[in-house]
Structure formats: structure tokens, C-alpha cells
Write a protein that holds these residues in place. Structure first.
Motif, PDB file in Angstrom:
ATOM      1  N   UNK A   1     -56.261 -21.261   0.583  1.00 59.38           N
ATOM      2  CA  UNK A   1     -55.509 -20.031   0.735  1.00 59.38           C
ATOM      3  C   UNK A   1     -56.299 -19.105   1.656  1.00 59.38           C
ATOM      4  N   UNK A   2     -55.571 -18.410   2.503  1.00 63.23           N
ATOM      5  CA  UNK A   2     -56.154 -17.401   3.383  1.00 63.23           C
ATOM      6  C   UNK A   2     -55.555 -16.049   3.024  1.00 63.23           C
ATOM      7  N   UNK A   3     -56.415 -15.036   2.924  1.00 64.90           N
ATOM      8  CA  UNK A   3     -55.965 -13.682   2.608  1.00 64.90           C
ATOM      9  C   UNK A   3     -56.452 -12.744   3.703  1.00 64.90           C
ATOM     10  N   UNK A   4     -55.547 -11.930   4.218  1.00 63.57           N
ATOM     11  CA  UNK A   4     -55.892 -10.930   5.223  1.00 63.57           C
ATOM     12  C   UNK A   4     -55.881  -9.550   4.590  1.00 63.57           C
ATOM     13  N   UNK A   5     -56.876  -8.754   4.941  1.00 61.88           N
ATOM     14  CA  UNK A   5     -56.883  -7.345   4.576  1.00 61.88           C
ATOM     15  C   UNK A   5     -56.219  -6.614   5.726  1.00 61.88           C
ATOM     16  N   UNK A   6     -55.082  -6.001   5.447  1.00 64.26           N
ATOM     17  CA  UNK A   6     -54.319  -5.302   6.477  1.00 64.26           C
ATOM     18  C   UNK A   6     -54.479  -3.801   6.295  1.00 64.26           C
ATOM     19  N   UNK A   7     -54.630  -3.103   7.397  1.00 62.10           N
ATOM     20  CA  UNK A   7     -54.690  -1.650   7.386  1.00 62.10           C
ATOM     21  C   UNK A   7     -53.388  -1.134   7.972  1.00 62.10           C
ATOM     22  N   UNK A   8     -52.662  -0.363   7.186  1.00 61.05           N
ATOM     23  CA  UNK A   8     -51.432   0.274   7.650  1.00 61.05           C
ATOM     24  C   UNK A   8     -51.791   1.671   8.145  1.00 61.05           C
ATOM     25  N   UNK A   9     -51.773   1.863   9.463  1.00 61.05           N
ATOM     26  CA  UNK A   9     -52.030   3.169  10.064  1.00 61.05           C
ATOM     27  C   UNK A   9     -50.687   3.866  10.245  1.00 61.05           C
ATOM     28  N   UNK A  10     -50.477   4.935   9.502  1.00 60.17           N
ATOM     29  CA  UNK A  10     -49.180   5.607   9.504  1.00 60.17           C
ATOM     30  C   UNK A  10     -49.315   7.017  10.073  1.00 60.17           C
ATOM     31  N   UNK A  11     -48.251   7.489  10.694  1.00 59.60           N
ATOM     32  CA  UNK A  11     -48.289   8.815  11.306  1.00 59.60           C
ATOM     33  C   UNK A  11     -48.186   9.927  10.290  1.00 59.60           C
ATOM     34  N   UNK A  12     -47.583   9.633   9.126  1.00 59.65           N
ATOM     35  CA  UNK A  12     -47.480  10.652   8.083  1.00 59.65           C
ATOM     36  C   UNK A  12     -47.426   9.996   6.717  1.00 59.65           C
ATOM     37  N   UNK A  13     -47.351  10.780   5.699  1.00 54.39           N
ATOM     38  CA  UNK A  13     -47.416  10.284   4.324  1.00 54.39           C
ATOM     39  C   UNK A  13     -46.157   9.530   3.892  1.00 54.39           C
ATOM     40  N   UNK A  14     -45.057   9.634   4.649  1.00 53.65           N
ATOM     41  CA  UNK A  14     -43.846   8.902   4.274  1.00 53.65           C
ATOM     42  C   UNK A  14     -43.995   7.410   4.527  1.00 53.65           C
ATOM     43  N   UNK A  15     -44.942   7.036   5.358  1.00 48.96           N
ATOM     44  CA  UNK A  15     -45.228   5.635   5.711  1.00 48.96           C
ATOM     45  C   UNK A  15     -44.019   4.901   6.264  1.00 48.96           C
ATOM     46  N   UNK A  16     -43.184   5.616   7.020  1.00 48.81           N
ATOM     47  CA  UNK A  16     -42.030   4.969   7.642  1.00 48.81           C
ATOM     48  C   UNK A  16     -42.338   4.516   9.066  1.00 48.81           C
ATOM     49  N   UNK A  17     -43.408   4.999   9.650  1.00 52.41           N
ATOM     50  CA  UNK A  17     -43.783   4.622  11.012  1.00 52.41           C
ATOM     51  C   UNK A  17     -45.245   4.206  11.000  1.00 52.41           C
ATOM     52  N   UNK A  18     -45.508   2.926  10.734  1.00 51.05           N
ATOM     53  CA  UNK A  18     -46.877   2.441  10.590  1.00 51.05           C
ATOM     54  C   UNK A  18     -47.177   1.316  11.564  1.00 51.05           C
ATOM     55  N   UNK A  19     -48.424   1.244  11.959  1.00 49.71           N
ATOM     56  CA  UNK A  19     -48.911   0.122  12.746  1.00 49.71           C
ATOM     57  C   UNK A  19     -49.793  -0.707  11.818  1.00 49.71           C
ATOM     58  N   UNK A  20     -49.607  -2.015  11.814  1.00 49.82           N
ATOM     59  CA  UNK A  20     -50.349  -2.887  10.920  1.00 49.82           C
ATOM     60  C   UNK A  20     -51.464  -3.577  11.694  1.00 49.82           C
ATOM     61  N   UNK A  21     -52.692  -3.432  11.195  1.00 49.70           N
ATOM     62  CA  UNK A  21     -53.843  -4.065  11.836  1.00 49.70           C
ATOM     63  C   UNK A  21     -54.587  -4.948  10.841  1.00 49.70           C
ATOM     64  N   UNK A  22     -54.792  -6.226  11.175  1.00 48.67           N
ATOM     65  CA  UNK A  22     -55.634  -7.051  10.305  1.00 48.67           C
ATOM     66  C   UNK A  22     -57.081  -6.616  10.487  1.00 48.67           C
ATOM     67  N   UNK A  23     -57.807  -6.395   9.413  1.00 52.19           N
ATOM     68  CA  UNK A  23     -59.179  -5.916   9.520  1.00 52.19           C
ATOM     69  C   UNK A  23     -60.211  -6.929   9.060  1.00 52.19           C
ATOM     70  N   UNK A  24     -59.834  -7.829   8.153  1.00 51.40           N
ATOM     71  CA  UNK A  24     -60.771  -8.828   7.660  1.00 51.40           C
ATOM     72  C   UNK A  24     -59.971  -9.949   7.014  1.00 51.40           C
TER      73      UNK A  24
END
Length: 81
Positions: A1-24
Motif C-alpha cells: 500500500x502507498x499513502x500520500x500526504x496531501x496538502x490542500x492549499x485553499x484561498x479561504x476557510x470555505x475550502x471551495x477553491x483549493x490546490x492539492x499538493x502531494x508533500x510526502x
């Protein structure tokens, strides 16, 4: 099994506009647990404002390569005037 830690970078607290970045990533039977262990420390390192906007997520991958995970996801939004 492989697990990615993803970081959701969002423009505001509603989290409706986020960019997803794998970090580890981790591989093996304890990969998910290792990822979960990393999340609290990383979240604590964010400023209070960024804790409301951004989040870390552990995502189990079975067949998808990291390039497919890294693509931004578009969310349908409706706007009222």
C-alpha cells in the motif's frame, strides 16, 4: 500500500477553491499510520489563520501515480447576485 500526504492549499476557510499538493509518501503495511502520525505536528506548525484555510489529508493510493493526484480538482460553484 502507498499513502500520500496531501496538502490542500485553499484561498479561504470555505475550502471551495483549493490546490492539492502531494508533500510526502509512505509505502508498506504501516504507511497510513505513519501518515496520520505526521499530520498533527504539521498542522500545529501552521499559523492559526492557515489552520482554518489549509489542511493535510492522508490518501491511500492503489493504482494512481502521484501526477494524477497532484492535479487541481475543480468544484462546481454557483454564485448568487
Amino acid at each position: 500500500m502507498t499513502v500520500f500526504l496531501l496538502l490542500y492549499l485553499c484561498t479561504d476557510a470555505t475550502r471551495t477553491d483549493c490546490q492539492v499538493l502531494p508533500t510526502k509518501s509512505w509505502k508498506g503495511d504501516t504507511a497510513y499510520e505513519q501518515c496520520l502520525d505526521a499530520v498533527p505536528g504539521l498542522t500545529k506548525a501552521l499559523t492559526a489563520t492557515n489552520r482554518e484555510r489549509h489542511r493535510f489529508v492522508c490518501d491511500v493510493q492503489t493504482e494512481n501515480p502521484v501526477e494524477e493526484v497532484a492535479r487541481p480538482r475543480f468544484i462546481h460553484q454557483s454564485f448568487r447576485m
